[in-house]
Write an enzyme that holds these catalytic residues in place. Structure first.
Site, PDB file in Angstrom:
ATOM      1  N   ARG A  99     -59.293 -22.787 -77.971  1.00  0.00           N
ATOM      2  CA  ARG A  99     -58.160 -22.570 -77.514  1.00  0.00           C
ATOM      3  C   ARG A  99     -57.029 -23.411 -78.135  1.00  0.00           C
ATOM      4  NH1 ARG A  99     -57.855 -24.189 -71.214  1.00  0.00           N
ATOM      5  NH2 ARG A  99     -58.321 -26.354 -72.239  1.00  0.00           N
ATOM      6  N   THR A 100     -57.447 -24.957 -78.607  1.00  0.00           N
ATOM      7  CA  THR A 100     -56.587 -25.524 -79.369  1.00  0.00           C
ATOM      8  C   THR A 100     -56.958 -25.548 -80.802  1.00  0.00           C
ATOM      9  OG1 THR A 100     -56.575 -26.971 -77.237  1.00  0.00           O
ATOM     10  CG2 THR A 100     -55.748 -27.803 -79.397  1.00  0.00           C
TER      11      THR A 100
ATOM     12  N   LYS B 122     -58.084 -28.380 -82.969  1.00  0.00           N
ATOM     13  CA  LYS B 122     -59.329 -29.031 -82.855  1.00  0.00           C
ATOM     14  C   LYS B 122     -60.647 -28.201 -83.487  1.00  0.00           C
ATOM     15  CE  LYS B 122     -60.679 -30.764 -78.540  1.00  0.00           C
ATOM     16  NZ  LYS B 122     -60.605 -30.440 -77.139  1.00  0.00           N
TER      17      LYS B 122
ATOM     18  N   GLY C  30     -65.338 -22.779 -78.377  1.00  0.00           N
ATOM     19  CA  GLY C  30     -65.188 -24.339 -78.060  1.00  0.00           C
ATOM     20  C   GLY C  30     -65.258 -25.308 -79.236  1.00  0.00           C
TER      21      GLY C  30
ATOM     22  N   LYS D  94     -71.950 -39.686 -72.497  1.00  0.00           N
ATOM     23  CA  LYS D  94     -72.669 -39.554 -73.760  1.00  0.00           C
ATOM     24  C   LYS D  94     -72.014 -40.374 -74.894  1.00  0.00           C
ATOM     25  CE  LYS D  94     -74.681 -35.072 -72.689  1.00  0.00           C
ATOM     26  NZ  LYS D  94     -75.165 -33.781 -72.946  1.00  0.00           N
TER      27      LYS D  94
ATOM     28  N   ASP E  31     -79.423 -32.262 -78.196  1.00  0.00           N
ATOM     29  CA  ASP E  31     -78.836 -31.054 -77.483  1.00  0.00           C
ATOM     30  C   ASP E  31     -78.557 -29.839 -78.296  1.00  0.00           C
ATOM     31  OD1 ASP E  31     -78.249 -31.775 -74.822  1.00  0.00           O
ATOM     32  OD2 ASP E  31     -76.373 -32.871 -75.446  1.00  0.00           O
TER      33      ASP E  31
ATOM     34  N   SER F 257     -79.610 -33.221 -61.066  1.00  0.00           N
ATOM     35  CA  SER F 257     -80.321 -33.291 -62.518  1.00  0.00           C
ATOM     36  C   SER F 257     -81.623 -32.774 -62.286  1.00  0.00           C
ATOM     37  CB  SER F 257     -80.251 -34.539 -63.084  1.00  0.00           C
ATOM     38  OG  SER F 257     -81.301 -34.367 -64.212  1.00  0.00           O
ATOM     39  N   LYS F 258     -81.974 -31.952 -63.095  1.00  0.00           N
ATOM     40  CA  LYS F 258     -83.272 -31.307 -63.013  1.00  0.00           C
ATOM     41  C   LYS F 258     -84.095 -31.907 -64.130  1.00  0.00           C
ATOM     42  CE  LYS F 258     -81.689 -26.485 -61.956  1.00  0.00           C
ATOM     43  NZ  LYS F 258     -80.505 -27.297 -61.429  1.00  0.00           N
TER      44      LYS F 258
HETATM   45  P1  ATR Z   1     -67.608 -31.027 -73.777  1.00  0.00           P
HETATM   46  O1  ATR Z   1     -68.194 -32.217 -73.989  1.00  0.00           O
HETATM   47  O2  ATR Z   1     -68.103 -30.195 -72.633  1.00  0.00           O
HETATM   48  O3  ATR Z   1     -67.608 -29.942 -74.917  1.00  0.00           O
HETATM   49  P2  ATR Z   1     -64.694 -31.404 -74.123  1.00  0.00           P
HETATM   50  O4  ATR Z   1     -65.068 -32.123 -75.133  1.00  0.00           O
HETATM   51  O5  ATR Z   1     -63.735 -31.714 -72.919  1.00  0.00           O
HETATM   52  O6  ATR Z   1     -66.199 -31.184 -73.234  1.00  0.00           O
HETATM   53  O7  ATR Z   1     -64.222 -29.935 -74.621  1.00  0.00           O
HETATM   54  C1  ATR Z   1     -64.200 -28.898 -73.582  1.00  0.00           C
HETATM   55  C2  ATR Z   1     -64.000 -27.669 -74.649  1.00  0.00           C
HETATM   56  O8  ATR Z   1     -63.764 -26.469 -73.682  1.00  0.00           O
HETATM   57  C3  ATR Z   1     -62.731 -27.568 -75.480  1.00  0.00           C
HETATM   58  O9  ATR Z   1     -62.950 -26.737 -76.556  1.00  0.00           O
HETATM   59  C4  ATR Z   1     -61.821 -26.903 -74.642  1.00  0.00           C
HETATM   60  O10 ATR Z   1     -60.650 -26.399 -75.381  1.00  0.00           O
HETATM   61  P3  ATR Z   1     -59.454 -27.179 -75.617  1.00  0.00           P
HETATM   62  O11 ATR Z   1     -59.727 -27.900 -76.852  1.00  0.00           O
HETATM   63  O12 ATR Z   1     -58.237 -26.413 -76.028  1.00  0.00           O
HETATM   64  O13 ATR Z   1     -59.019 -27.992 -74.473  1.00  0.00           O
HETATM   65  C5  ATR Z   1     -62.590 -25.806 -74.011  1.00  0.00           C
HETATM   66  N1  ATR Z   1     -62.235 -25.500 -72.800  1.00  0.00           N
HETATM   67  C6  ATR Z   1     -62.188 -26.068 -71.569  1.00  0.00           C
HETATM   68  N2  ATR Z   1     -61.492 -25.139 -70.718  1.00  0.00           N
HETATM   69  C7  ATR Z   1     -61.296 -23.851 -71.152  1.00  0.00           C
HETATM   70  C8  ATR Z   1     -60.580 -22.548 -70.813  1.00  0.00           C
HETATM   71  N3  ATR Z   1     -60.190 -22.530 -69.544  1.00  0.00           N
HETATM   72  N4  ATR Z   1     -60.559 -21.772 -71.648  1.00  0.00           N
HETATM   73  C9  ATR Z   1     -60.980 -21.898 -72.797  1.00  0.00           C
HETATM   74  N5  ATR Z   1     -61.392 -23.065 -73.275  1.00  0.00           N
HETATM   75  C10 ATR Z   1     -61.547 -23.917 -72.615  1.00  0.00           C
END
Ligand code: ATR
Length: 282
Positions: free
Chosen positions: A154-155, A158, A129, A68, A104, A17-18
């Site tokens: 991707r999903t 969400k 995301g 978190k 953040d 951690s920085k």
């Molecule tokens: P964080 O707290 O870092 O946001 P998270 O709540 O687990 O972590 O969310 C990860 C995000 O990265 C999600 O939007 C995830 O997509 P899914 O909802 O489809 O899982 C996305 N993500 C992770 N790996 C990915 C990949 N290889 N390509 C595209 N999206 C990715």
């Protein structure tokens, strides 16, 4: 016992951690008498570790992966932005108990506007995301009055959930707001594309139409590393200006420092020094 007020970052892992370095710079810059350490939180013992720190006279903590959500649950009271994010990265310990905040999103916005010089007012923004990182930035982005925010994930479900959660805030702020799978993005250039997926951790490029990027696009990856991420490289090839998330890290820290001390440090100066330090160690 030291005379200085005690702060720390807690995470697992936390070794790299920085935050201690950044807060030491802020303390030096502002003349605030603080000490800032790092605590490795056991995966099954986050609360115990926080309570121990409070009992020893600690004043505040930054919380990083993977705690978190636990910090959000632990707090006696939450700022509106921490409640909306569903996650806490800043804890303050006072007579009224444990206060949770989330800096953040504000850190991201300040890095884009103050350090990178890109105004979000009237901008068309694409957010890739829909996890915790994405959720935390929605309200701080609305506060800057962009023209439109589209969330692609991707999903798709969400992303749609986030659109549901924040629809009334979007209406209040007058922001066009939509989301879903990759097809939800318009087939045209965006002013700002933010990568809030965890994809950069394993060098994966999130699915996104190439037409989103061009000259005049700021492509911002919330991650950072010694080298530009795959997302940054891809965006740069398509003519966009690419930025990593190091400035967000510094600016979220600056906002935490402000919450604790009531003094706002100069994040830009510390960011420049941090980049020089990292470049010297590669
Ligand atoms: P964080 O707290 O870092 O946001 P998270 O709540 O687990 O972590 O969310 C990860 C995000 O990265 C999600 O939007 C995830 O997509 P899914 O909802 O489809 O899982 C996305 N993500 C992770 N790996 C990915 C990949 N290889 N390509 C595209 N999206 C990715």
């Amino acid at each position: 016992m030291s005379q200085k007020d005690q702060y720390a970052v807690i995470g697992n892992p936390v070794e790299h951690s920085k935050s201690p370095w950044i807060h030491a710079k802020f303390a030096e810059q502002t003349g605030e008498a603080i000490e800032y350490g790092r605590i490795l939180g056991p995966l099954d013992g986050f609360t115990r570790e926080v309570e121990r720190f409070i009992a020893a006279g600690g004043r505040g903590m930054n919380v990083t992966v993977p705690f978190k959500l636990e910090a959000h649950a632990l707090a006696d009271s939450l700022s509106p932005r921490a409640a909306a994010a569903g996650a806490v990265n800043t804890l303050s310990f006072g007579p009224d108990g444990v206060r949770g905040d989330n800096t953040d999103g504000v850190g991201l916005v300040r890095d884009i506007e103050a350090n990178l010089g890109v105004s979000l007012k009237g901008a068309r923004i694409l957010l890739l995301g829909a996890g915790g990182a994405a959720r935390g930035v929605v309200l701080p982005v609305f506060d800057r009055a962009p023209a439109a925010l589209t969330i692609v994930n991707r999903t798709a479900a969400k992303a749609l959930q986030l659109v549901d959660q924040f629809a009334s805030n979007a209406a209040e702020s007058g922001v066009r707001f939509a989301g879903g799978g990759a097809e939800s993005a318009a087939a045209e250039r965006y002013d700002v594309v933010i990568n809030a997926t965890a994809g950069s951790l394993d060098a994966a490029l999130p699915d996104c139409d190439d037409r989103a990027f061009g000259a005049g696009t700021l492509a911002y990856d919330m991650m950072y590393g010694a080298q530009p991420t795959v997302f940054m490289q891809h965006a740069a090839k398509l003519g966009a200006r690419a930025a990593d998330g190091l400035g967000m890290l510094v600016e979220q820290a600056a906002e935490s420092f402000f919450i604790w001390r009531g003094v706002r440090p100069d994040g830009g100066a510390v960011l420049r020094e941090l980049r020089r330090t990292l470049a010297a160690h590669v």
